[in-house]
Enzyme design. Structure first.
Site, PDB file in Angstrom:
ATOM      1  N   ARG A  95       4.049   0.695   2.458  1.00 22.53           N
ATOM      2  CA  ARG A  95       4.260  -0.437   3.359  1.00 22.53           C
ATOM      3  C   ARG A  95       3.946  -1.685   2.550  1.00 22.53           C
ATOM      4  O   ARG A  95       2.831  -1.833   2.040  1.00 22.53           O
ATOM      5  CB  ARG A  95       3.361  -0.384   4.607  1.00 22.53           C
ATOM      6  CG  ARG A  95       3.766  -1.400   5.661  1.00 22.53           C
ATOM      7  CD  ARG A  95       3.096  -1.105   6.997  1.00 22.53           C
ATOM      8  NE  ARG A  95       1.898  -1.884   7.188  1.00 22.53           N
ATOM      9  CZ  ARG A  95       1.899  -3.142   7.624  1.00 22.53           C
ATOM     10  NH1 ARG A  95       3.020  -3.742   7.901  1.00 22.53           N
ATOM     11  NH2 ARG A  95       0.772  -3.804   7.776  1.00 22.53           N
ATOM     12  N   CYS A 105       0.803  11.465   9.103  1.00 25.17           N
ATOM     13  CA  CYS A 105       1.744  10.993  10.137  1.00 25.17           C
ATOM     14  C   CYS A 105       3.155  11.008   9.546  1.00 25.17           C
ATOM     15  O   CYS A 105       3.375  10.450   8.467  1.00 25.17           O
ATOM     16  CB  CYS A 105       1.385   9.578  10.565  1.00 25.17           C
ATOM     17  SG  CYS A 105       2.549   8.924  11.765  1.00 25.17           S
ATOM     18  N   THR A 118       5.535   9.251   9.995  1.00 26.73           N
ATOM     19  CA  THR A 118       6.140   7.928   9.757  1.00 26.73           C
ATOM     20  C   THR A 118       5.871   7.447   8.333  1.00 26.73           C
ATOM     21  O   THR A 118       6.509   6.523   7.855  1.00 26.73           O
ATOM     22  CB  THR A 118       5.546   6.876  10.726  1.00 26.73           C
ATOM     23  OG1 THR A 118       4.127   6.781  10.478  1.00 26.73           O
ATOM     24  CG2 THR A 118       5.818   7.248  12.173  1.00 26.73           C
ATOM     25  N   GLU A 120      -6.694   7.586   7.230  1.00 26.93           N
ATOM     26  CA  GLU A 120      -5.648   8.405   7.861  1.00 26.93           C
ATOM     27  C   GLU A 120      -5.053   9.398   6.867  1.00 26.93           C
ATOM     28  O   GLU A 120      -4.505  10.437   7.250  1.00 26.93           O
ATOM     29  CB  GLU A 120      -4.553   7.515   8.437  1.00 26.93           C
ATOM     30  CG  GLU A 120      -3.478   8.304   9.160  1.00 26.93           C
ATOM     31  CD  GLU A 120      -2.446   7.425   9.862  1.00 26.93           C
ATOM     32  OE1 GLU A 120      -2.843   6.553  10.652  1.00 26.93           O
ATOM     33  OE2 GLU A 120      -1.248   7.636   9.615  1.00 26.93           O
ATOM     34  N   ARG A 169       4.971  -6.879  12.925  1.00 27.02           N
ATOM     35  CA  ARG A 169       3.782  -6.401  13.631  1.00 27.02           C
ATOM     36  C   ARG A 169       2.928  -7.614  14.009  1.00 27.02           C
ATOM     37  O   ARG A 169       3.140  -8.717  13.497  1.00 27.02           O
ATOM     38  CB  ARG A 169       2.957  -5.469  12.726  1.00 27.02           C
ATOM     39  CG  ARG A 169       3.633  -4.114  12.457  1.00 27.02           C
ATOM     40  CD  ARG A 169       2.740  -3.206  11.633  1.00 27.02           C
ATOM     41  NE  ARG A 169       3.335  -1.865  11.470  1.00 27.02           N
ATOM     42  CZ  ARG A 169       2.717  -0.858  10.843  1.00 27.02           C
ATOM     43  NH1 ARG A 169       1.516  -1.047  10.320  1.00 27.02           N
ATOM     44  NH2 ARG A 169       3.280   0.318  10.728  1.00 27.02           N
ATOM     45  N   ARG A 200       0.851  -1.195   0.000  1.00 23.56           N
ATOM     46  CA  ARG A 200       0.000   0.000   0.000  1.00 23.56           C
ATOM     47  C   ARG A 200       0.877   1.231   0.000  1.00 23.56           C
ATOM     48  O   ARG A 200       2.005   1.206   0.466  1.00 23.56           O
ATOM     49  CB  ARG A 200      -0.963   0.038   1.189  1.00 23.56           C
ATOM     50  CG  ARG A 200      -0.319   0.231   2.559  1.00 23.56           C
ATOM     51  CD  ARG A 200      -0.155   1.667   2.969  1.00 23.56           C
ATOM     52  NE  ARG A 200       0.185   1.754   4.393  1.00 23.56           N
ATOM     53  CZ  ARG A 200       1.024   2.658   4.922  1.00 23.56           C
ATOM     54  NH1 ARG A 200       1.650   3.521   4.135  1.00 23.56           N
ATOM     55  NH2 ARG A 200       1.264   2.695   6.221  1.00 23.56           N
ATOM     56  N   ARG A 210      -5.443   5.675   0.555  1.00 24.27           N
ATOM     57  CA  ARG A 210      -4.562   4.528   0.796  1.00 24.27           C
ATOM     58  C   ARG A 210      -4.812   3.609  -0.393  1.00 24.27           C
ATOM     59  O   ARG A 210      -5.915   3.084  -0.538  1.00 24.27           O
ATOM     60  CB  ARG A 210      -4.872   3.828   2.117  1.00 24.27           C
ATOM     61  CG  ARG A 210      -4.477   4.631   3.376  1.00 24.27           C
ATOM     62  CD  ARG A 210      -2.982   4.755   3.488  1.00 24.27           C
ATOM     63  NE  ARG A 210      -2.507   5.639   4.546  1.00 24.27           N
ATOM     64  CZ  ARG A 210      -2.085   5.220   5.747  1.00 24.27           C
ATOM     65  NH1 ARG A 210      -2.145   3.954   6.060  1.00 24.27           N
ATOM     66  NH2 ARG A 210      -1.638   6.085   6.634  1.00 24.27           N
ATOM     67  N   GLU A 256      -0.739  -3.082  13.352  1.00 24.45           N
ATOM     68  CA  GLU A 256      -0.043  -2.213  14.296  1.00 24.45           C
ATOM     69  C   GLU A 256      -0.589  -2.327  15.727  1.00 24.45           C
ATOM     70  O   GLU A 256      -1.800  -2.381  15.918  1.00 24.45           O
ATOM     71  CB  GLU A 256      -0.282  -0.777  13.810  1.00 24.45           C
ATOM     72  CG  GLU A 256       0.603   0.245  14.404  1.00 24.45           C
ATOM     73  CD  GLU A 256       0.372   1.579  13.691  1.00 24.45           C
ATOM     74  OE1 GLU A 256      -0.669   1.784  13.054  1.00 24.45           O
ATOM     75  OE2 GLU A 256       1.283   2.407  13.773  1.00 24.45           O
TER      76      GLU A 256
HETATM   77  N1  DAR Z   1      -0.202   6.046  16.742  1.00 24.95           N
HETATM   78  C1  DAR Z   1       0.633   7.186  16.364  1.00 24.95           C
HETATM   79  C2  DAR Z   1       1.179   6.997  14.939  1.00 24.95           C
HETATM   80  C3  DAR Z   1       2.138   5.856  14.789  1.00 24.95           C
HETATM   81  C4  DAR Z   1       2.403   5.472  13.353  1.00 24.95           C
HETATM   82  N2  DAR Z   1       1.225   4.751  12.779  1.00 24.95           N
HETATM   83  C5  DAR Z   1       0.339   5.333  11.963  1.00 24.95           C
HETATM   84  N3  DAR Z   1       0.566   6.502  11.429  1.00 24.95           N
HETATM   85  N4  DAR Z   1      -0.789   4.690  11.668  1.00 24.95           N
HETATM   86  C6  DAR Z   1       1.759   7.316  17.391  1.00 24.95           C
HETATM   87  O1  DAR Z   1       2.314   8.413  17.506  1.00 24.95           O
HETATM   88  O2  DAR Z   1       2.045   6.297  18.013  1.00 24.95           O
END
Ligand code: DAR
Length: 343
Positions: free
Chosen positions: A267, A258, A260, A212, A296, A113, A216, A301
């Site tokens: 991913r 985010c 990340t 998010e 994971r 994705r 996606r 997650e």
């Molecule tokens: N839960 C947020 C984001 C972590 C990364 N995962 C995402 N973006 N789905 C944190 O600050 O832990």
């Protein structure tokens, strides 16, 4: 919204933003506002409300990464481990390599994705309802024009029959309301309005709209044919990119809410059952780390591993190309399967 002052993070907080947001940085940034009205206070909500956040901050629009760069850059350097002097390069083309598990002895499903956001719109955690509807209309008109094996249909959540939504859920085609981290960031505002799921007739391509991130774009199937999956997704991304202006930065690559998920925003992973390696955690960890892969839980997650089925995917997203991610995953999976068979 939780009002912010400097001592805004609880002692229990373990987030990167707490680690890097010094008092002077807080005072330097607290009154800044982006063109869409996004502020540091809004960016920090999730990390304040959820002390167990890993990162603790979200961008509300593309400009956030410039406006609040003095807090985003140290977090990006720490998380992605890159040298920001280098430009992020995109290399996304068709690949050709053998599947890592041709008989499907270990790999239960594969998924690749990318996150994409559309220029001119606030990100999912900061977008107003009217803007989200406008975005939905613009994206759905492009998705509906996809042809060939990308042709499919869009299901808007707020007009989706509950029976159809249940079916989409059973087929694991859809997404649910965001978790507490996303909720505190504002990603669930007006849910399910303006959200929906596009899926191709063969179900291999799915596009989540306004989860998010704005999009996606996902290619998923139960086989271990990583090259085929990656090529299918590449075709979809290149088709959509012809008509949708994706937000991209020279240094940070594709931008996401985010930090990340910037860079490739990709991913690529599998659900793989490793009965023996599952009993040798240190060996499993050293092989995955050696191939820049992350583990994971089975449901993704922050979930636990069930029945030795691991979600294994690339850990690097920035400073690496899409093609290197998928070929690196393939090499890492071959090493894991080799180790499993030797045990
Ligand atoms: N839960 C947020 C984001 C972590 C990364 N995962 C995402 N973006 N789905 C944190 O600050 O832990």
């Amino acid at each position: 919204m939780v009002p912010v002052s400097f001592d805004l993070f609880s002692d229990a907080s373990t987030s990167l933003v707490k680690q890097y947001l010094s008092a002077e940085l807080f005072n330097q940034l607290k009154d800044k506002v982006t063109a869409t009205g996004f502020t540091l206070e809004k960016a920090l909500q999730s990390g304040i409300i959820n002390p167990d956040s890993a990162i603790g901050i979200y961008a509300g629009d593309a400009q956030s990464y410039q406006c609040f760069s003095s807090i985003f850059i140290p977090i990006i350097l720490h998380y992605h481990g890159v040298n920001l002097g280098k430009k992020h390069s995109t290399d996304i083309h068709l690949v050709d390599f053998q599947p890592p598990d041709p008989e499907g002895k270990y790999i239960r499903s594969s998924r690749v994705r990318v996150a994409r956001n559309i220029s001119g719109f606030s990100f999912s955690n900061h977008i107003a309802l009217a803007e989200r509807y406008r975005l939905e209309k613009q994206v759905v008109s492009v998705l509906s024009a996809l042809g060939g094996d990308l042709k499919g249909s869009y299901c808007p959540f707020e007009h989706c029959e509950s029976s159809q939504f249940k079916l989409l859920k059973q087929q694991q085609l859809t997404f649910e309301k965001g978790d507490r981290f996303q909720d505190a960031a504002g990603i669930n505002a007006d849910f399910p309005k303006g959200r929906g799921i596009f899926y191709s007739d063969d179900r291999r391509l799915r596009v989540w709209l306004n989860e998010e991130d704005h999009l996606r774009i996902i290619s998923q199937e139960t086989s271990a044919d990583l090259a085929g999956l990656f090529n299918h997704l590449t075709k979809a991304i290149l088709e959509l990119e012809k008509k949708l202006p994706f937000v991209r930065d020279e240094r940070f690559g594709y931008l996401s809410s985010c930090p990340t998920n910037i860079g490739t925003s990709m991913r690529a992973g599998v659900h793989i059952q490793l009965e023996k390696l599952g009993q040798r955690k240190e060996l499993l960890s050293s092989i995955t780390k050696g191939h820049d892969l992350q583990i994971r839980g089975t449901q993704g997650e922050k979930t636990r591993v069930e029945n030795n089925v691991f979600d294994i995917s690339n850990s690097r997203r920035l400073g690496i190309s899409e093609v290197d991610i998928i070929t690196g995953l393939n090499e890492g999976l071959k090493a894991l399967i080799d180790a499993e068979e030797k045990l």
